[in-house]
Design a protein around this motif. Sequence first.
Motif, mmCIF file in Angstrom:
data_model
loop_
_atom_site.group_PDB
_atom_site.id
_atom_site.type_symbol
_atom_site.label_atom_id
_atom_site.label_comp_id
_atom_site.label_asym_id
_atom_site.label_seq_id
_atom_site.Cartn_x
_atom_site.Cartn_y
_atom_site.Cartn_z
ATOM 1 N N VAL A 41 0.833 -1.201 0.000
ATOM 2 C CA VAL A 41 0.000 0.000 0.000
ATOM 3 C C VAL A 41 0.867 1.250 0.000
ATOM 4 C CG1 VAL A 41 -1.757 1.312 1.261
ATOM 5 C CG2 VAL A 41 -1.903 -1.188 1.150
ATOM 6 N N GLY A 42 1.777 1.372 0.984
ATOM 7 C CA GLY A 42 2.631 2.542 1.035
ATOM 8 C C GLY A 42 3.307 2.707 2.373
ATOM 9 N N VAL A 43 4.039 3.808 2.495
ATOM 10 C CA VAL A 43 4.756 4.131 3.722
ATOM 11 C C VAL A 43 4.581 5.624 3.979
ATOM 12 C CG1 VAL A 43 6.974 4.400 2.520
ATOM 13 C CG2 VAL A 43 6.952 3.928 4.960
ATOM 14 N N GLY A 44 4.242 5.977 5.234
ATOM 15 C CA GLY A 44 3.997 7.375 5.574
ATOM 16 C C GLY A 44 2.921 7.954 4.674
ATOM 17 N N PRO A 45 3.127 9.172 4.162
ATOM 18 C CA PRO A 45 2.127 9.791 3.301
ATOM 19 C C PRO A 45 2.209 9.333 1.839
ATOM 20 C CG PRO A 45 3.959 11.285 3.594
ATOM 21 C CD PRO A 45 4.250 10.075 4.456
ATOM 22 N N LEU A 46 3.113 8.418 1.543
ATOM 23 C CA LEU A 46 3.353 7.994 0.163
ATOM 24 C C LEU A 46 2.667 6.666 -0.132
ATOM 25 C CD1 LEU A 46 7.149 8.868 0.228
ATOM 26 C CD2 LEU A 46 5.286 10.263 -0.716
ATOM 27 N N ARG A 47 1.963 6.604 -1.251
ATOM 28 C CA ARG A 47 1.247 5.393 -1.663
ATOM 29 C C ARG A 47 1.856 4.858 -2.947
ATOM 30 N NH1 ARG A 47 0.590 5.252 2.662
ATOM 31 N NH2 ARG A 47 -1.132 5.981 3.907
ATOM 32 N N PHE A 48 2.081 3.563 -2.983
ATOM 33 C CA PHE A 48 2.627 2.947 -4.181
ATOM 34 C C PHE A 48 1.689 3.201 -5.351
ATOM 35 C CE2 PHE A 48 4.496 0.174 -0.805
ATOM 36 C CZ PHE A 48 5.788 0.660 -0.936
ATOM 37 N N GLY A 49 2.269 3.485 -6.513
ATOM 38 C CA GLY A 49 1.497 3.767 -7.718
ATOM 39 C C GLY A 49 1.254 5.250 -7.973
ATOM 40 N N MET A 50 1.560 6.123 -6.995
ATOM 41 C CA MET A 50 1.350 7.561 -7.176
ATOM 42 C C MET A 50 2.226 8.087 -8.320
ATOM 43 S SD MET A 50 1.665 8.943 -3.238
ATOM 44 C CE MET A 50 0.673 10.401 -3.152
ATOM 45 N N PRO A 51 1.699 9.010 -9.137
ATOM 46 C CA PRO A 51 2.540 9.657 -10.153
ATOM 47 C C PRO A 51 3.448 10.713 -9.501
ATOM 48 C CG PRO A 51 0.295 10.484 -10.287
ATOM 49 C CD PRO A 51 0.298 9.403 -9.241
ATOM 50 N N VAL A 52 4.420 11.209 -10.253
ATOM 51 C CA VAL A 52 5.422 12.144 -9.745
ATOM 52 C C VAL A 52 4.787 13.349 -9.033
ATOM 53 C CG1 VAL A 52 7.272 13.743 -10.399
ATOM 54 C CG2 VAL A 52 7.184 11.480 -11.409
ATOM 55 N N GLY A 53 3.826 13.990 -9.652
ATOM 56 C CA GLY A 53 3.217 15.191 -9.063
ATOM 57 C C GLY A 53 2.600 14.931 -7.702
ATOM 58 N N GLU A 54 1.906 13.820 -7.559
ATOM 59 C CA GLU A 54 1.296 13.477 -6.271
ATOM 60 C C GLU A 54 2.355 13.153 -5.222
ATOM 61 O OE1 GLU A 54 -1.808 10.522 -6.470
ATOM 62 O OE2 GLU A 54 -2.709 11.487 -8.218
ATOM 63 N N VAL A 55 3.458 12.507 -5.642
ATOM 64 C CA VAL A 55 4.544 12.201 -4.707
ATOM 65 C C VAL A 55 5.144 13.497 -4.181
ATOM 66 C CG1 VAL A 55 6.854 11.217 -4.477
ATOM 67 C CG2 VAL A 55 5.078 9.940 -5.679
ATOM 68 N N VAL A 56 5.424 14.436 -5.081
ATOM 69 C CA VAL A 56 6.012 15.719 -4.671
ATOM 70 C C VAL A 56 5.076 16.433 -3.706
ATOM 71 C CG1 VAL A 56 6.698 18.021 -5.482
ATOM 72 C CG2 VAL A 56 7.476 15.967 -6.699
ATOM 73 N N GLU A 57 3.803 16.463 -4.004
ATOM 74 C CA GLU A 57 2.829 17.125 -3.136
ATOM 75 C C GLU A 57 2.787 16.467 -1.754
ATOM 76 O OE1 GLU A 57 -1.970 17.660 -3.060
ATOM 77 O OE2 GLU A 57 -0.964 17.953 -4.992
ATOM 78 N N ALA A 58 2.751 15.147 -1.701
ATOM 79 C CA ALA A 58 2.713 14.435 -0.419
ATOM 80 C C ALA A 58 4.017 14.598 0.355
ATOM 81 C CB ALA A 58 2.435 12.948 -0.653
ATOM 82 N N ALA A 59 5.147 14.626 -0.346
ATOM 83 C CA ALA A 59 6.458 14.712 0.308
ATOM 84 C C ALA A 59 6.749 16.101 0.852
ATOM 85 C CB ALA A 59 7.548 14.293 -0.670
ATOM 86 N N GLU A 60 6.075 17.112 0.350
ATOM 87 C CA GLU A 60 6.348 18.468 0.797
ATOM 88 C C GLU A 60 6.007 18.679 2.266
ATOM 89 O OE1 GLU A 60 4.515 20.978 -2.161
ATOM 90 O OE2 GLU A 60 6.342 20.941 -3.377
ATOM 91 N N MET A 61 5.239 17.766 2.882
ATOM 92 C CA MET A 61 4.969 17.892 4.314
ATOM 93 C C MET A 61 6.249 17.657 5.123
ATOM 94 S SD MET A 61 3.120 14.216 5.231
ATOM 95 C CE MET A 61 1.833 15.067 6.003
#
Length: 190
Positions: free
Chosen positions: A23-43
């Motif tokens: 499923v994922g780790v922390g705010p990151l979910r497997f399968g997310m595209p680059v833009g969603e990863v950047v948005e989630a990682a900015e926290m």
Amino acid sequence: MPFKTEADVGVAEREEWSYSPAVGVGPLRFGMPVGEVVEAAEMLGRTKVSESARDHAIFSPTWRIEVHRRGAAPSPPAVTVYVSQAAGLFCVAADAVHGPQVVYDGLSLVGRDLSELERDAIAHAQAVDGHFRYTPEGYAGPDDPGVVMRAQFVGQVLRSRPLFMVTRDGANTEWDSLPHEEYRNGQFHA
């Protein structure tokens, strides 16, 4: 020359992230595209996106996203994320010094002395009548194909740098999906 401890290398207070297999780790979910990863990682902090080395022709283009903690002093990435064009987010690597702490069924995985982690993984497996696994380099960790234990030098000591993964396009296993940058003879140098 004395060994450096976590205090000596300025380990930041670690956030705690949860891990859910596949499923994922922390705010990151497997399968997310680059833009969603950047948005989630900015926290966690600022991000830097770059193309990842294309190590095998079967893999679609891949991006490497480094997430640096906020703060006055520059630091190495706390988390490095790999996103495939075809599969989306498939790998999250937690830095042994700066990364968040991730616990797997009560077993802390990030920044651990590798011999202590091995001892604790064996004890945990015995306590729950379960299993543990070794990587090809001999690092012990949970019996979950989505957790690939790696090593990172912290001073002169090897500490755990787990990769949380799913298979990417064209790969049979998580081990086959290992990003080229993370495959440095089992040791990431900070």
